[in-house]
Design an enzyme around this catalytic site. Structure first.
Site: not given
Ligand SMILES: Cc1ncc(C[n+]2csc(CCOP(=O)(O)OP(=O)(O)O)c2C)c(N)n1
Ligand SMILES: [Mg+2]
Lengths: 325, 327
Positions: B60, B129
């Protein structure tokens, strides 16, 4: 070091898969709500890597935490009850899917704010060293294993964590599950360094491993954990693929059915099953038997969750301060 | 004119702003091919391409920090924070840079940035959330903060925010996204930022609110209409700047007022509203200013009964209003 029991690992992987399938079903039936991130396709990473930990070691993870919890030996019943929002859940129904935890298992829980938990994990590792060296607690020889996704390596906290872990030679294994997506954003769109372990290479040794092969995963995790215990931080990038949507409600506009089907050959459970059959450690019939047993166990798990009471409304007000204000 | 839900109205505003002005671009997590988690940016990546609808790295601080720089250099970025709960890694950039830039640069630079953030609970989002974040940001002069809750207002105020030379935090209640529908003019139109809306006229008691609570307040008002209690509902829409005049006029009319918000009660945005009414509306009041808000607990719990316990609901609102009119 104990020999890896591949058959036991197989069973755990089947259990995780089945747990997730049941979650999906219960989500469709609206017994589980909110945001549900399934681990289908990544089971070998959790089972292989967490299997390399000892009881005194520590596990910290992100919101896709069901597989990690089960691999660490948490009972499925309170986990499912948590997903149902029931008082018998690991968090009395207050937390839901993304915050499983169990202190008795040194499982510090899932964290839903991407990236933030890397620093907590690093702080736990710092205190292990502190307790041993400053407080003289000789039995503090644990290692922290911190799971996160490829997406999480883009934020500042990632670099802060690997930088300080290296500076103080902390007993920590950073374990990135590279499933090629951060939600709907493919690896090559969200980062220029797609070999994620290279992001940490100025700070610590590390490598890319096949996260769909539970044997390789275990072997390299053992190496990493030993290194962390004796020398300092180590970085593992486990290559894997999420066969389901990012969350249970993901329409998956960013990939096609064919894309997913093409990756089913890498399904870690199918791979392990074939390996066990080839080595005469398992027959099709026994595999079916395992499926049946797990299915039966899961029926009892869902029933437990269903029959558990909702939390009392007064629970909203508990566990805020050490003493109520 | 078409009937749209809140989400579609926002999508239309984004589309029109991008069509009108090539300096406008969208940056956020999964806003591109995926069209956003809630699908607010659906279709825009296909229409405007990846340079104007950017799937940002998951950070962010990147999304906001880079947008501030771009806005200072003449662009019109619209940054999406996927869930308002995730805005805190960018808190530093918003508070320390965006809000202060004009003040610290002798008006040399400005930050015409829009930050869109879905907020609020009632969707089983649990601890991370569901949050309301407005109190953190309305506290900071230099930022504008708006929270429209009808499709008509959402489109109009987003277009106004994009035109605005100052940084605007644009809060979208995620429960409203698909639930709230209404007629939206096809053309480009705006509603000035800083004007409240009378959602329902009444004479016995006023509810001052915003977001999803506007709709709950109207529901409660309809429940009470059968009991001969005539409730006025003021939807603030814009939190900073605040339309004090409309608030005080409503208090003059009804003499009894409930300030309603979903965020935690203590130190919430409604506390400021209550203080203003106490100061400027004292002589019109026939009862102490009441507040109804979320519980003062660390976060919205996951379990459905606990979540309902946290949130003000139409029946809780109606109960509070009954007590207030009988004061
Ligand atoms: C600070 C923050 N920004 C955005 C999110 C929303 N979000 C949750 S999971 C995710 C993607 C995460 O991807 P990755 O780290 O590759 O993990 P995966 O889901 O593939 O296991 C996002 C954008 C969040 N939970 N926290
Ligand atoms: Mg990923």
């Amino acid at each position: 070091m104990e020999k890896q029991d591949l058959l036991a690992d197989y069973r755990t992987m089947v259990l995780i898969r089945s747990f997730e399938e049941h979650c999906q079903q219960q989500y469709t039936r609206a017994r589980i709500g909110g945001f549900l991130h399934l681990y289908v396709g990544q089971e070998a990473v959790a089972v292989g890597a967490i299997g390399a930990l000892k009881a005194q070691d520590h596990l910290v993870t992100h919101y896709r935490d069901h597989g990690h919890a089960l691999a660490r030996g948490l009972e499925p019943k309170p986990l499912m009850a948590e997903l149902f929002g029931r008082s018998t859940g690991t968090g009395k129904g207050k937390g839901g899917s993304m915050h499983f935890a169990d202190k008795n298992k040194n499982f510090w829980g899932g964290y839903a704010i991407v990236g933030a938990h890397l620093l907590l994990a690093m702080g736990i590792a710092y205190s292990i060293k502190y307790k041993r060296e400053v407080l003289g607690e000789a039995d503090q020889d644990g290692v922290v294993m911190c799971f996160f996704g490829d997406g999480a390596t883009n934020g500042g906290e990632f670099y802060e964590a690997v930088s300080m872990a290296a500076l103080y030679k902390l007993p920590i294994v950073f374990l990135c599950e590279n499933n090629e997506f951060a939600m709907g954003t493919p690896l090559s769109v969200h980062t220029s360094v797609t070999e994620i372990h290279k992001k940490a290479s100025p700070f610590m040794p590390g490598e890319r491993v096949n996260g769909n092969d539970v044997e390789e995963m275990r072997a390299r995790a053992l190496h990493a954990v030993n290194h962390a215990r004796t020398e300092g931080p180590y970085f593992l990038e486990a290559m894997t693929y999420r066969l389901r949507g990012h969350s249970a409600a993901d329409p998956q506009m960013y990939r096609t059915r064919d894309d997913i089907n093409a990756r089913r050959s890498g399904d870690p459970i199918a791979l392990l099953k074939q390996k066990l059959i080839d080595q005469n450690l398992l027959t099709e019939k026994q595999a079916k038997q395992i499926d049946k047993e797990v299915e039966k166990e899961m029926d009892a798990v869902v029933q437990f969750a269903e029959e558990s009471p909702a939390p009392d409304l007064s629970e909203a007000w508990t566990e805020i301060y050490s003493k109520p204000l | 004119m078409a009937e749209l839900n809140l989400l579609e109205a926002i999508n239309q505003a984004l589309d029109q702003a991008m069509a009108n002005d090539e300096r406008v671009y969208i940056i956020g997590e999964d806003v591109g091919q995926r069209g956003g988690v809630f699908r607010v940016t659906d279709g825009l990546h296909a229409k405007y391409g990846e340079k104007r609808v950017i799937d940002a790295p998951l950070a962010e601080s990147i999304i906001i920090g880079s947008s501030i720089g771009a806005a200072m250099y003449g662009m019109r970025p619209i940054a999406e924070i996927q869930f308002a709960d995730f805005i805190f890694p960018a808190f530093n950039q918003i508070i320390s840079e965006a809000a202060r830039m004009r003040y610290r640069s002798n008006n040399t630079w400005e930050v015409p940035l829009v930050i869109r953030a879905p907020y609020g609970g009632g969707i089983h989002g649990a601890l991370y959330h569901s949050q309301s974040i407005e109190a953190f940001f309305t506290h900071i002069p230099g930022l504008k903060v708006v929270a429209p809750s009808t499709p008509y207002d959402a489109k109009a105020m987003l277009l106004a925010a994009i035109d605005d030379p100052d940084p605007v935090l644009f809060l979208e209640h995620k429960k409203c996204y698909r639930l709230i529908k209404g007629y939206v003019p096809d053309e480009h139109y705006t509603v000035p930022i800083g004007k409240a809306d009378i959602a329902r006229e009444g004479s016995d008691v006023s509810v001052i609110t915003y977001g999803m609570m506007r709709h709950y307040a109207v529901e409660a008002a309809e429940m009470l209409a059968g009991e001969d209690i005539n409730v006025e509902v003021v939807d603030l829409r814009s939190l900073v700047p605040l339309d004090r005049e409309t608030i005080i006029n409503s208090v003059k009319k009804t003499s009894k007022v409930l300030v309603l918000y979903e965020d935690n009660l203590f130190g919430g945005y409604g506390a400021e509203v209550a203080a203003i009414i106490a100061q400027d509306g004292f002589e019109y009041l026939d009862a102490p200013v009441q507040r109804l808000a979320g519980l003062d607990i660390p976060a919205m719990p996951y379990s459905t009964p606990l979540e309902n316990e946290f949130l003000p609901t139409p029946s809780k609102i109606a109960d509070t209003l009954r007590d207030l009119v009988n004061y």
